[in-house]
Design an enzyme around this catalytic site. Sequence first.
Site, short mmCIF file in Angstrom:
data_model
loop_
_atom_site.label_atom_id
_atom_site.label_comp_id
_atom_site.label_asym_id
_atom_site.label_seq_id
_atom_site.Cartn_x
_atom_site.Cartn_y
_atom_site.Cartn_z
CE LYS A 229 -1.47 3.10 2.94
NZ LYS A 229 -1.62 4.10 1.97
N GLY B 265 7.31 5.19 7.78
CA GLY B 265 6.41 6.45 8.13
C GLY B 265 6.82 7.23 9.24
CB THR C 165 7.68 8.29 15.56
OG1 THR C 165 9.09 8.19 14.99
CG2 THR C 165 7.58 7.83 16.82
CB THR D 5 1.92 6.85 11.39
OG1 THR D 5 1.94 8.09 10.85
CG2 THR D 5 0.67 6.18 10.43
N GLY D 6 3.74 4.91 13.18
CA GLY D 6 4.07 3.80 13.72
C GLY D 6 3.41 3.10 14.88
CD GLU E 256 13.53 0.44 9.26
OE1 GLU E 256 13.93 1.48 9.91
OE2 GLU E 256 14.23 -0.55 9.13
CB CYS F 177 14.19 8.54 7.48
SG CYS F 177 14.88 7.40 6.48
CD GLU G 206 11.38 13.05 11.00
OE1 GLU G 206 10.22 12.78 11.29
OE2 GLU G 206 11.93 12.48 10.15
P1 NAD Z 1 3.08 8.94 7.33
O1 NAD Z 1 3.34 7.80 8.55
O2 NAD Z 1 2.03 9.96 7.45
O3 NAD Z 1 2.38 7.74 6.30
C1 NAD Z 1 3.09 6.64 6.00
C2 NAD Z 1 2.16 5.67 5.22
O4 NAD Z 1 1.34 5.19 6.39
C3 NAD Z 1 1.16 6.09 4.17
O5 NAD Z 1 1.17 5.19 3.19
C4 NAD Z 1 -0.14 6.24 4.91
O6 NAD Z 1 -1.23 6.27 4.19
C5 NAD Z 1 -0.12 5.22 6.00
N1 NAD Z 1 -0.84 5.48 7.06
C6 NAD Z 1 -1.40 6.74 7.68
N2 NAD Z 1 -1.97 6.50 8.87
C7 NAD Z 1 -1.80 5.18 9.04
C8 NAD Z 1 -2.62 4.48 10.08
N3 NAD Z 1 -3.23 5.19 11.15
N4 NAD Z 1 -2.54 3.01 9.99
C9 NAD Z 1 -1.71 2.67 8.96
N5 NAD Z 1 -1.07 3.04 8.02
C10 NAD Z 1 -1.25 4.59 7.73
O7 NAD Z 1 4.39 9.30 7.03
P2 NAD Z 1 4.81 9.99 5.52
O8 NAD Z 1 4.62 11.34 5.58
O9 NAD Z 1 4.37 9.33 4.32
O10 NAD Z 1 6.47 9.92 5.61
C11 NAD Z 1 7.46 10.69 6.19
C12 NAD Z 1 7.68 10.06 7.69
O11 NAD Z 1 8.46 8.64 7.34
C13 NAD Z 1 9.01 11.01 8.23
O12 NAD Z 1 8.82 10.93 9.59
C14 NAD Z 1 10.16 9.88 7.87
O13 NAD Z 1 11.26 10.20 8.89
C15 NAD Z 1 9.73 8.80 8.14
N6 NAD Z 1 10.54 7.87 7.14
C16 NAD Z 1 11.33 6.83 7.86
C17 NAD Z 1 12.22 6.13 7.14
C18 NAD Z 1 12.89 5.00 7.77
O14 NAD Z 1 13.31 4.16 7.06
N7 NAD Z 1 13.25 5.07 8.99
C19 NAD Z 1 12.19 6.17 5.87
C20 NAD Z 1 11.72 7.09 5.15
C21 NAD Z 1 10.56 7.85 5.75
#
Ligand code: NAD
Length: 477
Positions: free
Chosen positions: A172, A223, A225, A227-228, A245, A279, A377
């Site tokens: 997704k 994504g 933290t 959301t994680g 991640e 990230c 961040e």
């Molecule tokens: P995000 O958390 O907003 O979204 C990431 C994904 O999660 C998207 O596909 C989104 O639709 C989905 N999502 C959103 N809410 C959800 C939920 N409640 N349950 C399940 N899925 C959900 O992140 P973003 O804005 O797309 O990306 C930026 C972030 O990602 C930054 O914090 C960045 O540091 C981090 N990032 C981390 C790494 C790493 O490897 N550690 C790499 C790239 C980006």
Amino acid sequence: MIDFNADYQMTLNGRLVQSERTLEVYNPANKDVIACVPDASKEQLDRAVSAARTAFKGWRNSTISQRRSALIALGDAIDSHAEQFMSLLTREQGKPRAGAEWEIRGSAHWCRAMAEFALADEVLVDTPERQVITRYTPLGVVGAITPWNFPVLLAIWKIAPALITGNCIIVKPSPYTPLCTLKLGELCREFLPPGVLSVVSGGDELGKWVSSHPDIDKVAFTGHTDTGKHVMRSAAGNLKRITLELGGNDPAIVLADVDARAIAPQLFWAAFQNNAQFCNSTKRLYVHEAVYDEVLAALVDYAASVVVGDGAKPQTQLGPIQNLAQFEKVSEYFEDCRQHGYRFALGGRIDSQAKGWFVPVTLVDNPPEDSRIVAEEPFGPILPVLKWRDEADVIRRANDSRYGLGASVWGRDLVAVRRIGEQLEAGTVWLNEVHQYAPNQVFGGHKQSGMGCENSLHGVMEYTNWQTITLNRSGSV
Ligand code: NAD
């Protein structure tokens, strides 16, 4: 023949499918709508999961050489469609050609390299009386949820280990950057049996359905933290395996013995690569007070030579912010710095009339350690440059964060560089270099930057269950 410029559909059980509802995708360099993509229904996700469960029965028993061939073929196919992927990636993500090339060629390389990562059985005991073996068995169905900054590479970091270990996977992508991933799904139909890999597009709600789905066995998520943490909670329902991640606030520590002019370009790209939507961007730059003024001046001078603009233009080195929500979030940091009276050594003023979501490269001169721009961040091209004097103190400041993704140390005194680096709380610590990744190099975050890891055999193992088999050969039964 795949048309990369139109007809964006989901790959579901080997077929291309539309959905009733659609989502618009924008080119961030000019805010034009460039495509409409399916917004998957819950029922469509259920169909993808049930197709994956069916496909798993065969795929789990495929031979390692079959899975290896499929991954190598996928890597080769990404390479042979690299031009189309790169130009689509620039259009949907905003990144310039060099960044798109790094991501697409890297994705092809990762497929081929991870094809070699077989987890062979480990024989622990092998005597005439007994045999004991550790096996690595596939988990079942994996849900991969990806962000918008490196949509293709971060999908491949999940697809490759899932497939080589005999799992099926449902990807997704972010609703902001689904296009390349949808085309990747279409491409995979040539190499994989139906249901082994599906791509479903949709918004955050679809992500929630994936992470809470009772028939998905693992979620691999990249994504934010926050959301994680949601993913972790909703994965608890069926005790899904999770790899998270997450965000980072990477410090870079610059020692007093550097050559300011020589190091400035490296520090610049450490912070601003991918327009700082990375990230692992350097997000706090700690410079020893003896060279602080020189390094700051050299950074300002170097930044003046960097071309910001539409990534589709060949001279562009930094593109726009990828989406409106992120643009507004980054703008808040500019406003916060202005309100607190922090000095901008460079940039600081966003042109609200710009055609795309552009933000100028900005350096903030020694703001307080507890300011938002240091503690959070921003995920955009605004970097706090901070002074330090005492080694123990700068290590304490660098570690004083909920994040622990990456860090770097820069200096000619390699003993000091190493000594400092080894005290940093981060999953990857680069010494006199940055952003070096490899398929066999473990990648993951400490603290709230993540859980588990990607890449290397450690990352591949996260797609397996351990199984101990013991055999009594003594004939006593
Ligand atoms: P995000 O958390 O907003 O979204 C990431 C994904 O999660 C998207 O596909 C989104 O639709 C989905 N999502 C959103 N809410 C959800 C939920 N409640 N349950 C399940 N899925 C959900 O992140 P973003 O804005 O797309 O990306 C930026 C972030 O990602 C930054 O914090 C960045 O540091 C981090 N990032 C981390 C790494 C790493 O490897 N550690 C790499 C790239 C980006």
